[in-house]
Scaffold this motif. Sequence first.
Motif, mmCIF file in Angstrom:
data_model
loop_
_atom_site.group_PDB
_atom_site.id
_atom_site.type_symbol
_atom_site.label_atom_id
_atom_site.label_comp_id
_atom_site.label_asym_id
_atom_site.label_seq_id
_atom_site.Cartn_x
_atom_site.Cartn_y
_atom_site.Cartn_z
ATOM 1 N N SER A 111 -9.795 0.072 11.368
ATOM 2 C CA SER A 111 -10.035 -0.091 10.146
ATOM 3 C C SER A 111 -9.057 -1.258 9.276
ATOM 4 C CB SER A 111 -10.051 1.398 9.255
ATOM 5 O OG SER A 111 -10.878 2.105 9.848
ATOM 6 N N GLN A 160 -17.176 -5.357 9.342
ATOM 7 C CA GLN A 160 -17.886 -5.485 8.154
ATOM 8 C C GLN A 160 -17.741 -6.802 7.640
ATOM 9 O OE1 GLN A 160 -17.403 -2.181 5.708
ATOM 10 N NE2 GLN A 160 -18.786 -0.885 6.843
ATOM 11 N N SER A 171 0.929 -1.150 0.166
ATOM 12 C CA SER A 171 -0.156 -0.002 0.016
ATOM 13 C C SER A 171 0.827 1.251 0.250
ATOM 14 C CB SER A 171 -1.042 -0.014 1.390
ATOM 15 O OG SER A 171 -1.836 -1.003 1.186
ATOM 16 N N TYR A 185 -7.233 -0.776 5.553
ATOM 17 C CA TYR A 185 -6.812 -0.265 4.502
ATOM 18 C C TYR A 185 -6.359 -0.798 3.382
ATOM 19 C CZ TYR A 185 -4.687 3.700 1.700
ATOM 20 O OH TYR A 185 -4.176 4.327 0.609
ATOM 21 N N LYS A 186 -7.333 -0.980 2.308
ATOM 22 C CA LYS A 186 -7.105 -1.654 1.016
ATOM 23 C C LYS A 186 -6.489 -1.051 -0.105
ATOM 24 C CE LYS A 186 -11.089 -4.865 2.131
ATOM 25 N NZ LYS A 186 -12.251 -5.563 1.630
ATOM 26 N N ASN A 187 -6.969 0.191 -0.289
ATOM 27 C CA ASN A 187 -6.580 1.254 -1.063
ATOM 28 C C ASN A 187 -7.175 2.729 -0.524
ATOM 29 O OD1 ASN A 187 -8.822 1.557 -2.561
ATOM 30 N ND2 ASN A 187 -8.571 -0.460 -3.340
ATOM 31 N N LYS A 188 -6.930 3.645 -1.212
ATOM 32 C CA LYS A 188 -7.062 5.000 -0.832
ATOM 33 C C LYS A 188 -8.708 5.321 -1.025
ATOM 34 C CE LYS A 188 -6.216 7.360 -5.382
ATOM 35 N NZ LYS A 188 -4.978 8.448 -5.729
ATOM 36 N N THR A 189 -9.254 4.429 -1.942
ATOM 37 C CA THR A 189 -10.898 4.523 -1.925
ATOM 38 C C THR A 189 -11.471 3.509 -1.475
ATOM 39 O OG1 THR A 189 -10.774 3.396 -4.058
ATOM 40 C CG2 THR A 189 -10.397 5.586 -4.339
ATOM 41 N N GLU A 190 -10.930 2.585 -0.708
ATOM 42 C CA GLU A 190 -11.416 1.371 -0.087
ATOM 43 C C GLU A 190 -10.949 1.220 1.371
ATOM 44 O OE1 GLU A 190 -13.057 -3.062 -0.894
ATOM 45 O OE2 GLU A 190 -11.480 -2.278 -2.054
ATOM 46 N N ILE A 191 -11.414 1.943 2.530
ATOM 47 C CA ILE A 191 -11.041 1.603 3.766
ATOM 48 C C ILE A 191 -12.358 1.233 4.491
ATOM 49 C CG2 ILE A 191 -9.969 2.918 5.781
ATOM 50 C CD1 ILE A 191 -8.951 5.087 4.110
ATOM 51 N N VAL A 192 -12.339 0.102 4.980
ATOM 52 C CA VAL A 192 -13.398 -0.339 5.503
ATOM 53 C C VAL A 192 -13.431 -0.797 6.997
ATOM 54 C CG1 VAL A 192 -14.085 -1.563 3.313
ATOM 55 C CG2 VAL A 192 -12.806 -2.781 5.031
#
Length: 223
Positions: free
Chosen positions: A210, A223, A200, A212-219
Motif C-alpha cells: 500500500s 492503482q 505522516s 499511506y497518504k493519510n488516515k483516510t487515503e490508503i491506496v
Amino acid sequence: MNEQITISALYDLNETIAADIFKDCTYPWEVLAKIGDFIKELGKTLPEDEYEQRAEDVWVAKSATVYPTAYINGPCIIGKEAEVRHCAFIRGKAIVGEGAVVGNSTELKNVILFNKVQVPHYNYVGDSILGYKAHMGAGSITSNVKSDKKLITIKAPDMPIDTGIKKIGAFLGDGVEVGCGSVLNPGTIVGRNSNIYPLSSVRGFVPAGSIYKNKTEIVEKNQ
C-alpha cells in the motif's frame, strides 16, 4: 486470527540472526519481552573468528563498522557488515542485522532490525521490529507509549487485540519505506513493501503493498 499481522505475513525469518526468538509466537509483539535474554544466550554462541565481545553482553561482528563516538549498551549484537555511525545511541536489548545502518543520532531500545534495515538519520526506534530492507526516512520515529499511559490495543484488520503491554512501538514488514518526519504511533503495523508518505502520523494497520497518504487515503501501489 488476524492473518495479515502475523509474524509469517510480515517477515522473512531467513533474513535475521534472531529467527529462533520467533518460534512459538504468532504476533510480533509477543517477542518484545524476550529480546534481552535472547541476545545474552545467542551472543555466547557466536563464532569468535567472526564476532568480538567488546563489553558485557555486547558482541560486534569484526566486519562491522562502528564509529568511535557511537554508544552501545548491552545486551546487543551488531551483525556482519553493519554500520553504526556517529553519535548513535544504542540503549540495549538491540539486534542490528547484517548490512544494517544505524545513523547519526539514532536511538535504539529493545529492537530487532533485520538484515539491511536502514535507520540512518535522527531516528528513534523503541520496542519495535523492522523487517528486511525496511527504511525509515530522516527524523521518522516509533512512538512506543500512549499519551494516557494505558495498555496498548492493536488495531488489527479483523478485530482489535488487547496486548496487556504498556510499551509497543511499530512493526514494519519487509521492504517498508517510511517517509521523513513521520510518527508511527504505538502498536502501528505496516505490511510488506508499503510506503508511508513523509510527515505522516500513522496509527493502526497499513496493508501490504500500500501507499499511506493519510488516515483516510490508503491506496494499493498498482492503482
